[in-house]
Motif scaffolding. Sequence first.
Motif, PDB file in Angstrom:
ATOM      1  N   GLY A 153       7.419  62.369  33.631  1.00 50.99           N
ATOM      2  CA  GLY A 153       8.015  63.269  32.662  1.00 50.99           C
ATOM      3  C   GLY A 153       9.407  62.839  32.263  1.00 50.99           C
ATOM      4  N   TYR A 154      10.194  63.824  31.845  1.00 49.07           N
ATOM      5  CA  TYR A 154      11.539  63.623  31.312  1.00 49.07           C
ATOM      6  C   TYR A 154      12.517  64.513  32.074  1.00 49.07           C
ATOM      7  CZ  TYR A 154      15.554  64.370  28.276  1.00 49.07           C
ATOM      8  OH  TYR A 154      16.828  64.495  27.799  1.00 49.07           O
ATOM      9  N   ALA A 155      13.728  64.002  32.300  1.00 52.79           N
ATOM     10  CA  ALA A 155      14.798  64.802  32.901  1.00 52.79           C
ATOM     11  C   ALA A 155      16.118  64.483  32.203  1.00 52.79           C
ATOM     12  CB  ALA A 155      14.912  64.540  34.390  1.00 52.79           C
ATOM     13  N   TYR A 156      16.892  65.519  31.930  1.00 50.50           N
ATOM     14  CA  TYR A 156      18.236  65.385  31.379  1.00 50.50           C
ATOM     15  C   TYR A 156      19.215  65.639  32.516  1.00 50.50           C
ATOM     16  CZ  TYR A 156      22.559  66.611  29.028  1.00 50.50           C
ATOM     17  OH  TYR A 156      23.879  66.669  28.638  1.00 50.50           O
ATOM     18  N   SER A 157      20.213  64.739  32.687  1.00 54.45           N
ATOM     19  CA  SER A 157      21.120  64.863  33.819  1.00 54.45           C
ATOM     20  C   SER A 157      22.557  64.488  33.449  1.00 54.45           C
ATOM     21  CB  SER A 157      20.647  63.970  34.966  1.00 54.45           C
ATOM     22  OG  SER A 157      21.556  64.035  36.040  1.00 54.45           O
ATOM     23  N   PRO A 158      23.438  65.488  33.256  1.00 53.41           N
ATOM     24  CA  PRO A 158      24.860  65.160  33.137  1.00 53.41           C
ATOM     25  C   PRO A 158      25.436  64.889  34.523  1.00 53.41           C
ATOM     26  CG  PRO A 158      24.520  67.508  32.816  1.00 53.41           C
ATOM     27  CD  PRO A 158      23.167  66.892  33.026  1.00 53.41           C
ATOM     28  N   TYR A 159      26.362  63.922  34.624  1.00 56.33           N
ATOM     29  CA  TYR A 159      26.916  63.563  35.925  1.00 56.33           C
ATOM     30  C   TYR A 159      28.372  63.145  35.786  1.00 56.33           C
ATOM     31  CZ  TYR A 159      26.261  58.726  34.416  1.00 56.33           C
ATOM     32  OH  TYR A 159      26.303  57.557  33.708  1.00 56.33           O
ATOM     33  N   LYS A 160      29.035  63.086  36.942  1.00 50.74           N
ATOM     34  CA  LYS A 160      30.380  62.534  37.051  1.00 50.74           C
ATOM     35  C   LYS A 160      30.334  61.423  38.088  1.00 50.74           C
ATOM     36  CE  LYS A 160      32.767  66.826  35.928  1.00 50.74           C
ATOM     37  NZ  LYS A 160      33.672  67.869  36.430  1.00 50.74           N
ATOM     38  N   LEU A 161      31.033  60.327  37.797  1.00 59.15           N
ATOM     39  CA  LEU A 161      31.152  59.216  38.725  1.00 59.15           C
ATOM     40  C   LEU A 161      32.546  59.262  39.321  1.00 59.15           C
ATOM     41  CD1 LEU A 161      30.204  56.527  39.999  1.00 59.15           C
ATOM     42  CD2 LEU A 161      31.079  55.380  37.947  1.00 59.15           C
ATOM     43  N   TYR A 162      32.610  59.315  40.657  1.00 55.69           N
ATOM     44  CA  TYR A 162      33.890  59.407  41.355  1.00 55.69           C
ATOM     45  C   TYR A 162      34.198  58.105  42.082  1.00 55.69           C
ATOM     46  CZ  TYR A 162      33.880  64.412  40.529  1.00 55.69           C
ATOM     47  OH  TYR A 162      33.893  65.650  39.938  1.00 55.69           O
ATOM     48  N   GLY A 163      35.505  57.782  42.149  1.00 55.45           N
ATOM     49  CA  GLY A 163      35.966  56.605  42.880  1.00 55.45           C
ATOM     50  C   GLY A 163      36.332  56.950  44.305  1.00 55.45           C
ATOM     51  N   ARG A 164      37.011  56.018  44.962  1.00 54.88           N
ATOM     52  CA  ARG A 164      37.349  56.173  46.382  1.00 54.88           C
ATOM     53  C   ARG A 164      38.291  57.343  46.656  1.00 54.88           C
ATOM     54  NH1 ARG A 164      35.996  51.538  49.455  1.00 54.88           N
ATOM     55  NH2 ARG A 164      35.260  49.857  48.132  1.00 54.88           N
ATOM     56  N   ALA A 166      38.480  60.265  45.206  1.00 57.72           N
ATOM     57  CA  ALA A 166      37.952  61.478  44.581  1.00 57.72           C
ATOM     58  C   ALA A 166      38.448  61.641  43.151  1.00 57.72           C
ATOM     59  CB  ALA A 166      38.266  62.707  45.428  1.00 57.72           C
ATOM     60  N   ARG A 167      38.788  60.534  42.515  1.00 62.09           N
ATOM     61  CA  ARG A 167      39.226  60.550  41.119  1.00 62.09           C
ATOM     62  C   ARG A 167      37.999  60.351  40.230  1.00 62.09           C
ATOM     63  NH1 ARG A 167      41.810  55.609  39.336  1.00 62.09           N
ATOM     64  NH2 ARG A 167      41.124  55.658  37.205  1.00 62.09           N
ATOM     65  N   CYS A 168      37.836  61.208  39.226  1.00 64.41           N
ATOM     66  CA  CYS A 168      36.710  61.097  38.310  1.00 64.41           C
ATOM     67  C   CYS A 168      36.915  59.874  37.412  1.00 64.41           C
ATOM     68  CB  CYS A 168      36.568  62.363  37.472  1.00 64.41           C
ATOM     69  SG  CYS A 168      35.146  62.309  36.371  1.00 64.41           S
ATOM     70  N   LEU A 169      35.988  58.936  37.500  1.00 65.39           N
ATOM     71  CA  LEU A 169      36.074  57.701  36.716  1.00 65.39           C
ATOM     72  C   LEU A 169      35.294  57.773  35.410  1.00 65.39           C
ATOM     73  CD1 LEU A 169      35.533  55.157  39.630  1.00 65.39           C
ATOM     74  CD2 LEU A 169      37.709  55.909  38.639  1.00 65.39           C
ATOM     75  N   ASP A 170      34.246  58.608  35.385  1.00 68.40           N
ATOM     76  CA  ASP A 170      33.392  58.654  34.207  1.00 68.40           C
ATOM     77  C   ASP A 170      32.624  59.967  34.179  1.00 68.40           C
ATOM     78  OD1 ASP A 170      32.020  57.816  31.911  1.00 68.40           O
ATOM     79  OD2 ASP A 170      30.490  56.735  33.047  1.00 68.40           O
ATOM     80  N   LYS A 171      32.444  60.512  32.982  1.00 69.40           N
ATOM     81  CA  LYS A 171      31.557  61.651  32.751  1.00 69.40           C
ATOM     82  C   LYS A 171      30.537  61.181  31.731  1.00 69.40           C
ATOM     83  CE  LYS A 171      34.940  65.323  33.354  1.00 69.40           C
ATOM     84  NZ  LYS A 171      35.599  66.458  32.723  1.00 69.40           N
ATOM     85  N   ASN A 172      29.266  61.346  32.057  1.00 65.71           N
ATOM     86  CA  ASN A 172      28.235  60.861  31.166  1.00 65.71           C
ATOM     87  C   ASN A 172      26.955  61.637  31.449  1.00 65.71           C
ATOM     88  OD1 ASN A 172      26.927  59.284  29.244  1.00 65.71           O
ATOM     89  ND2 ASN A 172      27.755  57.369  30.031  1.00 65.71           N
ATOM     90  N   HIS A 173      25.849  61.206  30.884  1.00 71.16           N
ATOM     91  CA  HIS A 173      24.550  61.823  31.165  1.00 71.16           C
ATOM     92  C   HIS A 173      23.465  60.755  31.099  1.00 71.16           C
ATOM     93  CE1 HIS A 173      24.322  61.717  26.776  1.00 71.16           C
ATOM     94  NE2 HIS A 173      23.006  61.779  26.931  1.00 71.16           N
ATOM     95  N   ARG A 174      22.315  61.093  31.671  1.00 73.09           N
ATOM     96  CA  ARG A 174      21.150  60.211  31.623  1.00 73.09           C
ATOM     97  C   ARG A 174      19.996  60.977  30.986  1.00 73.09           C
ATOM     98  NH1 ARG A 174      21.815  54.855  32.726  1.00 73.09           N
ATOM     99  NH2 ARG A 174      19.890  54.603  33.885  1.00 73.09           N
ATOM    100  N   ASN A 175      19.224  60.286  30.181  1.00 69.73           N
ATOM    101  CA  ASN A 175      17.943  60.768  29.691  1.00 69.73           C
ATOM    102  C   ASN A 175      16.903  59.917  30.403  1.00 69.73           C
ATOM    103  OD1 ASN A 175      18.676  62.762  27.633  1.00 69.73           O
ATOM    104  ND2 ASN A 175      19.643  61.020  26.643  1.00 69.73           N
ATOM    105  N   TYR A 176      16.313  60.477  31.423  1.00 64.59           N
ATOM    106  CA  TYR A 176      15.392  59.733  32.290  1.00 64.59           C
ATOM    107  C   TYR A 176      13.951  60.013  31.874  1.00 64.59           C
ATOM    108  CZ  TYR A 176      12.576  58.697  36.395  1.00 64.59           C
ATOM    109  OH  TYR A 176      11.598  58.229  37.228  1.00 64.59           O
TER     110      TYR A 176
END
Length: 190
Positions: A153-164, A166-176
Amino acid sequence: MMKHIYIFVLAMMMLATSGTATAQDVALKTNLLGWATTSLNAGVEIGTAEKQTVQLFATINPWKFSGDKKVRFWNVEPEYRWWTCQRFGGSFFGLHALAGEYNIKNVDLPFGTLPKTKRGRHYEGWYIGAGVTYGYQWLMSRHWNMEASLGVGYAYSPYKLYGRCARCLDKNHRNYVGPTKAALSMIYIF
């Protein structure tokens, strides 16, 4: 958005528990593949018509692993099933939904679920999706069954990528698009 997920799951639970339950109408189950990945899981499936059932399955993995690895998540998955012969035996086709949250560090997930990261970084996010399922249940005894099922199927997933730090490096999403469930379940039918 999470409020809508909770309302949807509550509505599915109410649907699954409405009506009366008689013999061969209720099944408790657990996914052995989930246990193999240290994920606690359980589900209930309820017969709603001669060839129809609804299922609600929940999974949680709260552990941290050695090597600074973690795959913490929770997941709920309601599903409608149509059986080709009779419920709780033989082939079935299903429509499932899925929703949950995750916190993943130093683990590369299969099927390109999330982009690979450098060591020490981690993802936090949530997801919602839907898919189709095919499965088969084998009758083992009067009360015990074994089931194998696979869903895509399909999943929509917004996420945040954190560095060492605890600093947010990226905000994005995936369409899986791809596998959304795999189960080899032991089932006890009342």
